[in-house]
Design an enzyme around this catalytic site. Sequence first.
Site, PDB file in Angstrom:
ATOM      1  N   TYR A 168      69.847  42.215  85.894  1.00 21.62           N
ATOM      2  CA  TYR A 168      71.282  42.436  86.058  1.00 21.62           C
ATOM      3  C   TYR A 168      71.553  42.964  87.478  1.00 21.62           C
ATOM      4  O   TYR A 168      70.931  43.933  87.904  1.00 21.62           O
ATOM      5  CB  TYR A 168      71.784  43.486  85.046  1.00 21.62           C
ATOM      6  CG  TYR A 168      71.631  43.110  83.584  1.00 21.62           C
ATOM      7  CD1 TYR A 168      71.629  41.784  83.146  1.00 21.62           C
ATOM      8  CD2 TYR A 168      71.524  44.108  82.605  1.00 21.62           C
ATOM      9  CE1 TYR A 168      71.516  41.465  81.797  1.00 21.62           C
ATOM     10  CE2 TYR A 168      71.416  43.791  81.247  1.00 21.62           C
ATOM     11  CZ  TYR A 168      71.407  42.465  80.856  1.00 21.62           C
ATOM     12  OH  TYR A 168      71.295  42.157  79.518  1.00 21.62           O
ATOM     13  N   LYS A 191      66.544  37.310  80.916  1.00 25.86           N
ATOM     14  CA  LYS A 191      67.793  37.521  80.199  1.00 25.86           C
ATOM     15  C   LYS A 191      68.837  37.885  81.240  1.00 25.86           C
ATOM     16  O   LYS A 191      68.692  38.883  81.948  1.00 25.86           O
ATOM     17  CB  LYS A 191      67.596  38.652  79.193  1.00 25.86           C
ATOM     18  CG  LYS A 191      68.849  39.037  78.448  1.00 25.86           C
ATOM     19  CD  LYS A 191      68.523  40.041  77.373  1.00 25.86           C
ATOM     20  CE  LYS A 191      69.801  40.552  76.741  1.00 25.86           C
ATOM     21  NZ  LYS A 191      69.563  41.544  75.712  1.00 25.86           N
TER      22      LYS A 191
END
Length: 249
Positions: free
Chosen positions: A141, A172
């Site tokens: 992220y 992810k």
Amino acid sequence: MRLKISQILKKGKALYLAYDQGLEHGPTDFNDKNVNPEYILEISEKGKYTAVILQKGIAEKYKEKIKVPLILKLNGKTNLLKGEPISRQLCTVKEAVKLGASAVGYTIYLGSLHESTMLQEFEKIQREAHSIGLPVIAWIYPRGKSVKNKSSGKLMAYCARVGLEIGADIIKIKYNGKFKDLKWAVKNAGRTKVVIAGGIKKRETLLLKQVREIMKAGCIGLAIGRNVWQSSNPLQLTNKLKKIIWGKS
Ligand code: FBP
């Protein structure tokens, strides 16, 4: 050592149930039902999730209730401390294996002042996990002061590429809602597989539309939490997600 990735895939696709938000966000995400880990583990079992994602505390205390493959999250942080984000290792690969994990997960905040610490910690974990054939999933992220627009397509692709470069088996990332951007991100991930995080609970029609785009863009599936276990009917929603991911429930 051969990578045991098929344990956390079904026909090459994935639907992971994420339940580490108690550490990351605190109990604000929970109600009377989903505050209980047993409720989530029941959803993962009845919904036949490809894996459930837990921190070690829940994996230890609720071990006998875990009926699907386990992805053990090795780092984490609360959202109380402000400033440049850093998420340090809280559990070792060995402990994860002892707890029966089929894979391990680690979050890297790309762009944070502490990015290098997380990249190095990830490297050690990746090396140790791969030496015993354990797949490694990187949550990537973009975060921190130097990140101006964390949902830009360029950054999404950068996160994906970093995942490939650092040796993650699956990454992810968050979908910014722009199909073309996601397709480019998936291309950048190369042979590293991509799953998408669910994010805060959204309208079901929007979620399902995005999941169709996610699959069309070449991702292998989802690692989703709140949208499922905050739903009034998690199993019904699970079936809808599975229909999109595998073409049937
Ligand atoms: P959700 O589907 O609930 O968003 O879960 C995905 C996830 O990556 C969790 O594993 C993690 O706890 C959370 O999102 C972190 O989100 P953020 O860093 O944006 O608060």
